[in-house]
Design an enzyme around this catalytic site. Structure first.
Site, mmCIF file in Angstrom:
data_model
loop_
_atom_site.group_PDB
_atom_site.id
_atom_site.type_symbol
_atom_site.label_atom_id
_atom_site.label_comp_id
_atom_site.label_asym_id
_atom_site.label_seq_id
_atom_site.Cartn_x
_atom_site.Cartn_y
_atom_site.Cartn_z
ATOM 1 N N ARG A 81 -9.787 -8.507 -31.572
ATOM 2 C CA ARG A 81 -10.664 -9.021 -32.420
ATOM 3 C C ARG A 81 -10.421 -10.729 -32.749
ATOM 4 N NH1 ARG A 81 -9.558 -4.098 -34.205
ATOM 5 N NH2 ARG A 81 -8.405 -4.778 -36.056
ATOM 6 N N GLU A 86 -7.584 -22.631 -8.075
ATOM 7 C CA GLU A 86 -7.575 -23.418 -7.136
ATOM 8 C C GLU A 86 -9.021 -23.957 -6.775
ATOM 9 O OE1 GLU A 86 -3.883 -21.533 -6.093
ATOM 10 O OE2 GLU A 86 -5.857 -20.848 -6.867
ATOM 11 N N GLU A 96 1.199 0.605 -29.327
ATOM 12 C CA GLU A 96 0.750 0.849 -30.753
ATOM 13 C C GLU A 96 1.081 2.353 -31.005
ATOM 14 O OE1 GLU A 96 0.026 -1.410 -32.775
ATOM 15 O OE2 GLU A 96 -1.077 -3.106 -31.606
ATOM 16 N N TRP A 130 0.354 -2.476 -45.196
ATOM 17 C CA TRP A 130 0.505 -2.986 -44.100
ATOM 18 C C TRP A 130 2.038 -3.375 -44.104
ATOM 19 C CZ3 TRP A 130 -2.665 -2.701 -40.054
ATOM 20 C CH2 TRP A 130 -4.067 -2.441 -40.454
#
Length: 400
Positions: A232, A77, A319, A195
């Site tokens: 990143r 604000e 993770e 992956w």
């Protein structure tokens, strides 16, 4: 769960000064814009709530907007009022959370609103903080300013899940994040895991990392994957602001050569005893160690969450491998889930799944998600939802 953009663009967390904009001719939803601004403060403002505010004058032009800055900096604000200047007099403010009514590091925003001479204030949700919880709205109303509460409430309640939990319990919101294949595997029988998800899904993860305060991992994950655990940008460069890396390492087994110890930002190693601290003492001031043993001489995960909450952490992102994630679920700790499912089938009885631990004995006892959201990301499917939903201010209907 913290709202996530439906695009795969770069995180906007480093843009601390929003541009003043004019509304579209189709009468934009100003509260939606306030919440969009609030999301830019995620990961920046903790332990203060991530708030967005904008000021609209009588002809519909946005004359000021802003979001909560780092602790000690201006609240949303105040940023919006500073941009608006004299144009705030007689104008309307939209804010995603009730203005504070108490003086902390900064003066009360409710008082600043009164002094600026605004004519109307629209608030998405009341602040459950006992020092506020309706007092900010009352202060503004008592000055003769019209206040409306409830616009955008559903979206704001979702946005403030971590803040609500932190206010109520002193602990951060825990988001169980993992990626698995269509047949529920996180690696092949040989242990290969790079992956599982797509590059676009990994970009989404970095967007979320920029919004949380801490990333929880385990020594096994560090040893096998040697992750950076940084937020990143699209070019792989670390952002200016980094979440804390937290390693639940009961026996001090994390390799001292791990890349994460050399990355920007802070790292906390939680062990089960002071005797495991010595290897980490020479890693520099950005690495700290704490002992939080449970009755089995392992890291007490509940105590770790309390410790992080006391340090001002409001969102923790996992993770981790299947062992620690299993312990997290066995202890009933996850508040939310963020699960990427890749359209691949690995197979193999020895291939690992995402969650080990003891597990439940009956399907009916399995924790189930609510507030589920499903998104497609370059072939992957992202499922997000809440295992528990934190309520906002008590008596939230007050004054609506």
């Amino acid at each position: 769960m913290a709202p996530v953009s439906s695009t795969n663009g770069d995180p906007t967390i480093e843009s601390h000064r929003p541009n003043v904009t004019s509304p579209r001719p189709d009468s934009p939803n100003h509260m939606a814009r306030a919440l969009e601004l609030a999301r830019q403060a995620l990961g920046l403002s903790s332990p203060n709530p991530a708030v967005g505010a904008l000021i609209v004058n009588s002809d519909g032009t946005v004359v000021g907007e802003g979001f909560t800055q780092e602790p000690g900096g201006l609240h949303a604000e105040a940023v919006a009022l500073a941009q608006a200047g004299l144009a705030a007099r007689g104008a309307m403010m939209y804010t995603s959370l009730e203005p504070c009514a108490h003086a902390g590091r900064t003066p009360p925003c409710a008082r600043a609103i009164v002094e600026a001479g605004l004519s109307n204030v629209v608030v998405a949700v009341l602040d459950p903080n006992p020092e506020v919880n309706g007092r900010g709205v009352d202060m503004v109303r008592e000055a003769g300013i019209d206040v409306r509460v409830g616009d955008g409430r559903a979206e704001a309640d979702e946005h403030y899940q971590s803040y609500y939990k932190h206010v109520r319990t002193g602990e951060p919101l825990l988001i169980a994040k993992y990626a698995m294949t269509l047949d529920g595997k996180i690696a092949t029988k040989t242990g290969d895991s790079r992956w599982v998800s797509s590059a676009a899904s990994r970009r989404r993860v970095h967007e979320r990392r920029a919004q949380v305060d801490a990333i929880l991992t385990a020594p096994g994950t560090v040893a096998v994957d040697d992750p950076q655990l940084t937020a990143r940008d699209a070019e792989g460069m670390p952002l200016l602001r980094q979440p804390m890396r937290v390693i639940a390492d009961s026996r001090g087994r994390t390799p001292l050569t791990a890349r994460l110890f050399r990355e920007p930002g802070r790292t906390l190693v939680a062990t089960a005893g002071d005797e495991y601290h010595l290897p980490f003492k020479d890693l520099g001031g950005s690495v700290s160690v704490v002992s939080l043993p449970d009755e089995h001489n392992r890291v007490d995960l509940k105590a770790l969450l309390r410790h992080l909450g006391e340090a001002g952490v409001m969102q923790v992102f996992t993770e981790v491998g299947e062992v620690l994630l299993g312990s997290i679920f066995d202890d009933g700790l996850p508040d939310q889930a963020m699960v990427f499912i890749a359209p691949k089938v690995v197979g193999g009885a020895q291939a690992l799944g995402p969650v080990a631990g003891t597990g439940v004995d009956r399907i009916g006892n399995a924790p189930a998600l609510s507030h589920v959201r499903i998104d497609r990301i370059e072939g992957d499917v992202l499922i997000e939802g809440a295992f528990r939903w934190w309520d906002g201010a008590e008596g939230q209907a007050r004054g609506v």
